[in-house]
Design an enzyme around this catalytic site. Structure first.
Site, mmCIF file in Angstrom:
data_model
loop_
_atom_site.group_PDB
_atom_site.id
_atom_site.type_symbol
_atom_site.label_atom_id
_atom_site.label_comp_id
_atom_site.label_asym_id
_atom_site.label_seq_id
_atom_site.Cartn_x
_atom_site.Cartn_y
_atom_site.Cartn_z
ATOM 1 N N GLU A 1 0.646 -1.213 -0.088
ATOM 2 C CA GLU A 1 -0.163 0.123 -0.180
ATOM 3 C C GLU A 1 0.872 1.131 -0.096
ATOM 4 O O GLU A 1 0.721 2.114 1.046
ATOM 5 C CB GLU A 1 -1.017 0.040 0.985
ATOM 6 N N GLU B 1 -4.564 -10.448 0.230
ATOM 7 C CA GLU B 1 -5.122 -10.228 1.419
ATOM 8 C C GLU B 1 -6.668 -10.457 1.085
ATOM 9 O O GLU B 1 -7.036 -10.121 0.152
ATOM 10 C CB GLU B 1 -5.055 -9.024 2.056
HETATM 11 C C1 GAL Z 1 -4.918 -3.767 3.986
HETATM 12 C C2 GAL Z 1 -3.253 -3.666 4.754
HETATM 13 C C3 GAL Z 1 -3.243 -4.452 5.886
HETATM 14 C C4 GAL Z 1 -4.394 -4.041 6.937
HETATM 15 C C5 GAL Z 1 -5.827 -4.468 6.228
HETATM 16 C C6 GAL Z 1 -6.781 -4.204 7.341
HETATM 17 O O1 GAL Z 1 -5.295 -2.885 3.338
HETATM 18 O O2 GAL Z 1 -2.652 -4.059 3.494
HETATM 19 O O3 GAL Z 1 -1.950 -3.992 6.206
HETATM 20 O O4 GAL Z 1 -4.604 -2.735 7.084
HETATM 21 O O5 GAL Z 1 -5.915 -3.916 5.149
HETATM 22 O O6 GAL Z 1 -6.865 -4.839 8.207
#
Ligand code: GAL
Length: 984
Positions: free
Chosen positions: A408, A484
Site C-alpha cells: 500500500e 489479502e
Molecule cells: C489492508 C492492509 C493491511 C491491513 C488490512 C486491514 O489494506 O494491507 O495492512 O491494514 O488492510 O486490516
C-alpha cells in the site's frame, strides 16, 4: 532548515553493504541483555552519554531486544492508515520519543583480533551508534539489518562501550506506515561478529530442480575463493562452479527436503541448508518444480502480546507449527522482512514465503498521494536500498518464492526502480506488488479483498480491462494471487469456502493469504487486576483506529479462533467426499506428495454416541488425483447416525504428533443413498431426517398428546401443565420448579466487527437507525385454548410503523412437556437483512452447563462453522463464550436437535426442536454484550440467557472487504420455530 541526523531521505551512508544472514563458525558475541537506558521526550538531548567515561549509574535498565513502550516508557499507539504526525517529509515532530542506550562488554577469551562487525537486526525507527566514543553511523529501516565495521573502534582488552540513540520518529517513519502498533527501540538482537582475514563475506546459493529429469543444479557463489561441500550428494567443488547433480530430492512446502552444506576457506566455514527448487511462471501459471502451486496462505505480522514485535524463537516456532497444523502452506511476511530465524524455520518445516520489503506509505492516500515517497525521486535511493537489503539478506532461502516490493504505497517511479533492481539481482523469483493494478513492474497480478464474483471473473480471464491495451494484455497473461482476503476481525470471517472453491477451480487463481495471522492485542490489566488485551485507544492515543488492530486468526495469546478452525477445514489438502454411488472419493490436493503419510479412520455415531469405528484402506493417491473407496460395512443404527471419516498423520511430523487430523468429512448415514455431505446450512432450513427419535423417549412436538385438564386460568396466570404463564406479559414465569422468563422475541445481536464494518458495507448503522436495538414488545392478547394458550405480541421500534407480529402457541404435551410454536410475521416495512430471529428465555444462573446434539463443538453462523460436526457436545456456559477482543455476537451453536441446560442442585431445562435450531447460552444478555468494550466489562448478571433461533444473518467479511453473500442473508420473512420445553 534544521534537519537532524534522522531526517534524511538518503539511506544510511556508513553501513556495510548488505549480505546474506549467514551461519558461520567465526566467533559471534551476542550482546543481548539488560542495557542501561534513558528515556526522553525529545531527540536533541546531550550526546555526552556516548563517551565511555559517562556515568550512567542513575539510568534504568531495559532489555535488548525490546520495545520501550512495553516497559513503561511512553505508550504504544495504534493507527491503521493515518500517520500520527504531520506530513512534511523528511521532517518529524520535536516531540520525538527517544531512547539512549549504553552497554558495556568485554571480548571473551580467545576472541581473534582483526576485523569485526557490529550487527543490528532491527531498531525502530532510526538509531545513531557509537563504539567507545567513536561514531559508527546511523541505522535505519526498522526491520532491516544494519552492520557497521568496528575493526578500528573495538578494544581487544578491557571494556567496550556501545552507545545508541534510538528515535521513534525519523524520515523512515514515512515509509513504515504499516497497520500495526507504533513501537520503538532495539527490538531484534545485536551481535558482534569476528570477521577473520580470508573469511567469507557473502554467499549466494542457486539450487534449481529439473522436474523432468529429477536433476538439481547447484551454484554456490562466494565473494572469496572457497570450497563448497554437500556430503550427502558427494559434492566437493570450488565456489562459483555450476554443478549438475543427476538426482536430488526437491524442496517443497509439502516435503521440505534440505541438504546440509558448507562453504569454507581456510579461515571460515559457513553452514547452509540447501533446498533444490525452481519457481517459474509458465503459460501464466506460477509453478514450483514444474507444478502449479496453490497458496493456502496467511499474512503474518510479528507479534506477541507482551513483547510486541520483539518475538522469540519460541514465538516463531509456535507460529510455524500452528500454521502447519492448520493446513496453511504459505506466509506473506506482511509488511516487512521477518526475523531471519523465521525464514530458516519456513525452510525447515515447509512454508512458501512471499518476502515483503519494509515499505508502506498508505497515509499519503489521505492527502491524495501528494508527496508519496514511492514516486518522489528524493526517496529513490532509500527505497532501492530497502529492497536491496531485503533481497540480499534473504536470498538463500528455498522457502522464499516471491519478492514483494512492499504494501500500500500507491504507485510510482521508485517502485519501478526497486523492481528493476530486484529483477536484475535475482531473476529466479517473480515479483509482486499489490497496489499498482497495472502490474507494470511486477510478474504476478495481485489484489486484496475482492468480492467472490470479481475473483471468479479474474479466474475466467474476464476482468475489466486496463486503459492501456499493452499493459492489459500483459496482465491478462499473469497468474493471480489474492494477497489479502477474508478479514479475520472478530467473529468470522464468513465465506471462506466460496473463495477456496474458485482457487481450486481456475488455474489462473493461485490462492491467497487471509488477513491476518494474529490479533495484535497487548496484554493489560484492569485496575482490579483482571487481564484483557488492549487495542487502539486504550493508551489514550489522540488518533487511533480502535480494535482494527485485532483482526487475526489467533487470539493474542495464540489460542486458535473459530475462524482458524474454519480455515483449516477449507484448506484441507485432502478432500473426502461421497462418490455419488455409495462410496467415497478421496482427492489428493497436494501438489508434490501422495497420501502415504496419512491414515484414514472412520467412526459411526448414532445420536451422537460412537457405536463403531475402523480404518479405511485407501492406498497411495498421486498428487492431484482421486480414488474411490467403498464405505465400510456399517452396523444398523436406531437414531440419527453420522459417519465421520478422518485423515490423520500416520506418524509424528516435526509440527504435529501421529494422529493429528488433517482432513475430515461427516456424512449422514441414516438416510438412503445417494449420500450428501453434511454441509453447513442456515439453521432451521432443513427438516430432520424422519428417523429422529422421539425426544426423551416421549412423543414429539409435531404429534402431541394434549392434556386439556392441565390448562387453568388462575389470578392473572395461566397454568399450562408444567408451565405457568403470566397473562400480563404473555411470558412463561415457571417451568417445573424453575423460575423462567420468556419467550421474548430476539432480533438484536451485539454487532460483530463485520456488522460494524469500518471499511466495508456496514449493517450496524442501518440496524440502529431502524431501531432494531430498541424494540418494544406490546402484548396483544392471551387466549386459552383447550390444550394450551396463544399469546400474540407486536414487536416494533419507536418512530416506525414497521414491526413483527409474533404468535406464541403453547400446547401441553405428554410427559410433562410443553410445545411452543413461534410464528413471526413482518408487519410493515423493516430493513433487511435482520441481525437474527429467535426467542430468548432467562433461566436461573445456577443452570450453567449445556449439552447439545447438533453441530459443534465450536460456534457456527450461516457462513461460518465449517469445521463443526454434528455430535453430542458438552460445555459450561462460560466455555461457550468466544472472547473476541471487542465483545460482539459469538458462541452460537448451529443445527441443534436438542439441548439441556443443567447444573446447580441437579436438573434443568431441555429443549427439542422440530427442525434444527440455533442455540446461544450466555451469562449476560446480547444488550450487555453490545455495551461492553472489553471482555472484562462483562459480568454474569445472575441469570442464564438461553436464546433459540430460527436464523442469523451471515457473518461475511465486511470489516474490510465484501459483506455477507446472498444465500446467507436473513431477509425479514415469515418465520417459524417449533420447540418442546421440559423441566428436568
Ligand atoms: C489492508 C492492509 C493491511 C491491513 C488490512 C486491514 O489494506 O494491507 O495492512 O491494514 O488492510 O486490516
Amino acid at each position: 532548515m534544521n534537519e537532524a541526523w534522522y531526517e534524511s531521505f538518503a539511506p544510511p551512508p556508513t553501513a556495510r553493504p548488505p549480505r546474506a544472514w549467514l551461519d558461520s563458525d567465526a566467533p559471534r558475541l551476542p550482546l543481548d541483555g539488560h542495557w542501561r537506558f534513558r528515556y526522553a521526550e525529545r531527540a536533541d538531548g546531550p550526546l555526552d552519554f556516548t563517551r565511555p567515561a559517562f556515568d550512567d549509574a542513575g539510568w534504568d535498565r531495559l532489555p535488548v531486544p525490546a520495545h520501550w513502550q512495553l516497559h513503561g516508557y511512553g505508550a504504544p499507539a495504534y493507527t491503521n492508515i493515518a500517520y500520527p504526525f504531520p506530513l512534511d517529509a523528511p521532517r518529524v515532530p520535536d516531540e520525538n520519543p527517544t531512547g539512549d542506550y549504553r552497554h558495556t562488554f568485554r571480548l571473551p577469551e580467545g576472541w581473534p583480533g582483526g576485523p569485526a562487525l557490529l550487527r543490528f537486526a532491527g531498531a525502530d525507527s532510526a538509531a545513531l551508534v557509537w563504539l567507545n566514543g567513536v561514531e559508527l553511523g546511523r541505522a535505519g529501516g526498522s526491520r532491516l539489518t544494519t552492520e557497521f565495521d568496528v575493526t578500528d573502534a573495538l578494544r581487544p582488552d578491557g571494556d567496550n562501550l556501545i552507545a545508541v540513540r534510538v528515535v521513534q520518529w525519523s524520515a523512515g517513519s514515512y515509509v513504515e506506515d504499516q497497520d500495526m502498533w507504533w513501537l520503538s527501540g532495539i527490538f531484534r538482537g545485536v551481535d558482534l561478529l569476528a570477521r577473520p582475514e580470508g573469511g567469507i563475506g557473502d554467499v549466494e546459493v542457486s539450487a534449481g530442480y529439473d522436474h523432468l529429469t529429477g536433476a538439481g543444479t547447484l551454484a554456490v557463489a562466494a565473494d572469496v575463493p572457497a570450497r563448497v561441500r554437500v556430503p550427502e550428494l558427494g559434492v566437493d567443488a570450488a565456489a562459483g562452479e555450476t554443478l549438475r547433480l543427476p538426482a536430488v530430492e526437491p524442496w517443497s512446502a509439502e516435503s521440505p527436503r534440505l541438504y546440509d552444506a558448507t562453504v569454507s576457506t581456510g579461515a571460515e566455514t559457513v553452514t547452509l541448508r540447501i533446498g533444490f527448487r525452481t519457481v517459474r511462471i509458465d503459460g501464466g501459471v506460477l509453478t514450483v518444480n514444474g507444478r502449479p502451486v496453490l497458496f493456502r496462505g496467511v499474512n503474518r505480522h510479528e507479534f506477541h502480546p507482551d513483547r510486541g514485535r520483539a518475538v522469540t524463537e519460541e514465538d516463531m516456532l509456535d507460529d510455524v507449527r500452528l500454521m502447519k497444523q492448520h493446513n496453511i502452506n504459505a506466509v506473506r511476511t506482511s509488511h516487512y522482512p521477518p526475523h531471519p530465524r523465521f525464514l530458516e524455520l519456513c525452510d525447515e518445516y515447509g512454508l512458501y514465503v512471499v518476502d515483503e520489503c519494509d515499505l508502506e506509505t498508505h497515509g499519503f492516500w489521505q492527502v491524495g498521494w501528494r508527496g508519496n515517497p514511492a514516486d518522489d525521486p528524493r526517496w529513490e535511493a532509500a527505497l532501492v536500498d530497502r529492497m536491496r537489503r531485503t533481497v540480499e539478506r534473504d536470498k538463500n532461502h528455498p522457502s522464499v518464492v516471491l519478492w514483494s516490493l512492499g504494501n500500500e504505497s500507491g504507485s510510482g517511479r521508485n517502485l519501478a526502480a526497486m523492481a528493476r533492481w530486484a529483477r536484475h539481482r535475482d531473476p529466479s523469483r517473480p515479483l509482486l506488488y499489490e497496489r499498482d493494478w497495472t502490474c507494470r513492474d511486477v510478474d504476478v497480478y495481485s489484489r486484496m479483498y475482492l468480492p467472490v464474483a470479481e475473483v471468479e471473473a479474474i479466474g475466467r480471464g474476464e476482468e475489466a480491462p486496463l486503459p492501456d491495451p499493452a499493459l492489459d494484455a500483459r496482465r491478462r497473461g499473469m497468474p493471480f494471487i489474492h494477497v489479502e482476503y477474508a478479514h479475520a476481525m472478530g467473529n468470522g470471517p464468513g465465506g471462506l469456502a466460496e473463495y477456496q472453491r474458485l482457487y481450486e477451480t481456475y488455474p489462473r487463481l493461485q490462492g491467497g493469504f487471509v488477513w491476518e495471522w494474529i490479533d495484535h492485542g497487548l496484554r493489560a490489566r484492569t485496575p482490579d487486576g483482571r487481564e484483557y488485551f488492549a487495542y487502539g485507544g486504550d493508551f489514550g492515543e489522540v488518533l487511533h483506529d480502535g480494535n482494527f488492530v485485532a483482526d487475526g486468526l489467533l487470539f493474542p495469546d495464540r489460542t486458535p479462533s473459530p475462524g482458524l478452525l474454519d480455515l483449516k477445514k477449507v484448506f484441507e489438502p485432502v478432500r473426502i467426499a461421497p462418490s455419488g454411488d455409495g462410496g467415497l472419493t478421496i482427492h489428493n490436493g497436494h501438489i508434490h506428495s501422495g497420501v502415504s503419510k496419512l491414515d484414514f479412520r472412520w467412526v459411526l455415531e448414532d445420536g451422537g454416541e460412537a457405536v463403531a469405528r475402523g480404518a479405511l484402506e485407501v492406498g497411495d493417491v498421486p498428487p492431484g488425483e482421486s480414488v474411490r473407496v467403498d464405505l465400510p460395512a456399517l452396523p444398523a443404527t436406531a437414531g440419527e447416525a453420522h459417519l465421520t471419516v478422518r485423515a490423520v498423520l500416520a506418524a509424528d511430523e516435526p509440527w504435529a504428533k501421529a494422529g493429528h487430523e488433517v482432513a475430515a468429512t461427516q456424512l449422514p448415514v441414516s438416510t438412503t443413498p445417494p449420500l450428501a455431505a453434511a454441509a453447513p446450512r442456515p439453521a432451521g432450513a432443513v427438516p430432520l431426517p424422519a428417523t429422529v427419535p422421539p425426544a426423551g423417549g416421549a412423543t414429539r412436538a409435531g404429534v402431541p398428546t394434549a392434556t386439556s385438564a392441565a390448562v387453568r386460568r388462575d389470578g392473572g396466570r395461566v397454568r399450562l401443565g408444567p408451565g405457568l404463564l403470566d397473562e400480563r406479559t404473555g411470558r412463561l414465569v415457571r417451568l417445573g420448579d424453575w423460575a423462567v422468563d420468556g419467550p421474548r422475541l430476539q432480533v438484536w445481536r451485539a454487532p460483530t466487527d463485520n456488522d460494524r464494518a469500518p471499511h466495508g458495507e456496514a449493517l450496524e448503522p442501518l440496524w440502529r437507525a431502524a431501531g432494531l436495538d430498541r424494540l418494544t414488545h406490546r402484548l396483544d392478547g392471551v387466549s386459552v385454548t383447550g390444550d394450551g394458550a396463544v399469546v400474540r405480541v407486536r414487536v416494533a421500534p419507536a418512530s416506525s410503523d414497521g414491526g413483527l407480529l409474533t404468535t406464541y402457541t403453547w400446547r401441553i404435551l405428554a410427559g410433562d412437556r410443553l410445545g411452543l410454536v413461534v410464528e413471526i410475521d413482518p408487519d410493515g416495512r423493516l430493513p433487511g437483512p435482520l441481525p437474527m430471529l429467535g426467542v430468548r428465555f432467562a433461566l436461573p444462573g445456577e443452570l450453567d452447563q449445556v449439552e447439545w446434539f447438533g453441530r459443534g463443538p465450536g460456534e457456527a453462523y450461516p457462513d461460518t462453522g465449517l469445521a463443526t460436526r454434528v455430535g453430542r457436545w458438552f460445555r459450561t456456559v462460560a466455555d461457550l463464550q468466544t472472547p473476541y477482543l471487542f465483545p460482539q455476537e459469538n458462541g452460537r451453536r448451529a443445527d441443534v436437535r436438542w439441548a439441556t441446560v443443567t447444573g446447580g442442585r441437579g436438573g434443568g431445562v431441555r429443549v427439542d426442536g422440530r427442525t434444527p435450531f440455533g442455540l446461544t447460552v450466555r451469562p449476560w444478555t446480547a444488550e450487555a454484550l453490545d455495551r461492553a468494550a472489553h471482555p472484562t466489562d462483562l459480568a454474569p448478571d445472575g441469570r442464564t440467557w438461553l436464546t433459540l433461533d430460527a436464523g442469523h444473518n451471515g457473518i461475511g467479511s465486511a470489516s474490510c472487504g465484501p459483506g455477507v453473500l446472498p444465500p446467507y442473508l436473513l431477509a425479514p420473512a415469515p418465520t417459524h420455530l417449533e420447540l418442546t420445553l421440559q423441566a428436568l
